[in-house]
Structures are given as structure tokens and as C-alpha cells.
Design an enzyme around this catalytic site. Structure first.
Site, PDB file in Angstrom:
ATOM      1  CG  HIS A 140     -22.376  -5.636  12.627  1.00 44.20           C
ATOM      2  ND1 HIS A 140     -21.322  -4.760  12.616  1.00 44.20           N
ATOM      3  CD2 HIS A 140     -21.842  -6.858  12.834  1.00 44.20           C
ATOM      4  CE1 HIS A 140     -20.194  -5.423  12.797  1.00 44.20           C
ATOM      5  NE2 HIS A 140     -20.480  -6.697  12.927  1.00 44.20           N
ATOM      6  NE  ARG A 141     -30.973  -5.352  14.232  1.00 44.98           N
ATOM      7  CZ  ARG A 141     -32.099  -5.836  14.763  1.00 44.98           C
ATOM      8  NH1 ARG A 141     -33.272  -5.543  14.221  1.00 44.98           N
ATOM      9  NH2 ARG A 141     -32.064  -6.617  15.810  1.00 44.98           N
TER      10      ARG A 141
END
Length: 151
Positions: free
Chosen positions: A126-127
Site C-alpha cells: 500500500h505504499r
């Protein structure tokens, strides 16, 4: 957007080098890559898989085949596992998991039928990405699985 790696931020790659999780007979896994997979026909991809998997299990891969994967595919369908939740292989940002094909009840336009169904999962960093991107990616896979002639 999912074809890349994380290094001080998301790095999208032009080349599509698909890593395939190969279970080793003595335990553990190896992830060889098929480089430039997007430029190969379905027959060429199958030839590559039929070549690379036995060589991975025999520990006879070239170092270039163990590097530069940009996205990984895992499949536990042969073991009759219906759902696979993959673990991301850093620094990649995504792994796609395919379960076994199973007959399932299926409702379509008010009618009940039995269809062959495969569960496809996506694990992502999710980065580097978000659920909307993941959803579009999984919908594209669904489209290609339902209409392989457009590949």
C-alpha cells in the site's frame, strides 16, 4: 502501476518480467522470472514455463532468471487449494494468487447454474498502490480469463 518495485518510492518498470513461485521438492520456494512476458505469445509463455519450472526444481537456473521480477504469480491450484493469499516478494509491489478451479453454484440473471470458478487474489504494497488500482487489475484478469481470444 503494479508492475514495479519499491525503492524510496514506487518505481514502475517498462519491462514485464513475471516471477513464478516454484515449490522445491526439499521445501522452500524459488521465484524465477520470465522476462518480457508481454512480448511473448501464449505458446511461448507455456514453453518458458515448461522449461523454467523443472530447471528451478533441479536448481539449474541462470542467475539472470532469478532477478528482475516485476510482479509475481503464485498458484496452489494443483494442491486443490481454492484460495491463495500471497506474500509480497520485496521489493516488488504485488503478487497474484490463483487457486484451483472448482465447480461452484452460480447465479446469472435469476438462473442458477454450476460453473467452473477460480479465485484470484492480489496482495499489494500500500505504499505503492491502492485498492482502486488492484480492483482494475483484477477486473482485467477476469476479462482475459473470460475471453482468452483477446489475448
Amino acid at each position: 502501476e503494479l508492475n514495479g518495485y519499491w525503492e524510496n518510492g514506487p518505481q514502475v518498470k517498462k519491462d514485464i518480467n513475471i516471477g513464478f513461485v516454484v515449490s522445491l521438492r526439499g521445501g522452500g520456494v524459488m521465484i524465477p522470472a520470465i522476462h518480457n512476458a508481454d512480448k511473448k505469445s501464449i505458446d511461448e509463455l507455456m514453453e518458458s514455463l515448461n522449461d523454467i519450472i523443472p530447471r528451478a526444481r533441479a536448481m539449474k537456473l541462470r542467475s539472470s532468471e532469478l532477478s528482475e521480477s516485476t510482479i509475481t504469480v503464485t498458484n496452489l491450484g494443483e494442491g486443490n487449494v481454492e484460495t491463495v493469499y500471497g506474500v509480497i516478494y520485496p521489493p516488488q509491489v504485488a503478487i497474484v494468487g490463483f487457486g484451483s478451479i472448482a465447480e461452484q453454484p452460480w447465479a446469472d440473471q435469476g438462473m442458477l447454474d454450476v460453473r467452473h470458478v477460480v479465485t484470484v487474489t492480489l496482495s499489494a504494497d500500500h505504499r505503492a498502490t491502492d485498492g482502486a488500482t488492484g480492483s482494475r487489475f483484477l477486473m482485467a484478469i477476469k476479462t482475459y480469463l473470460n475471453k482468452p481470444e483477446i489475448l
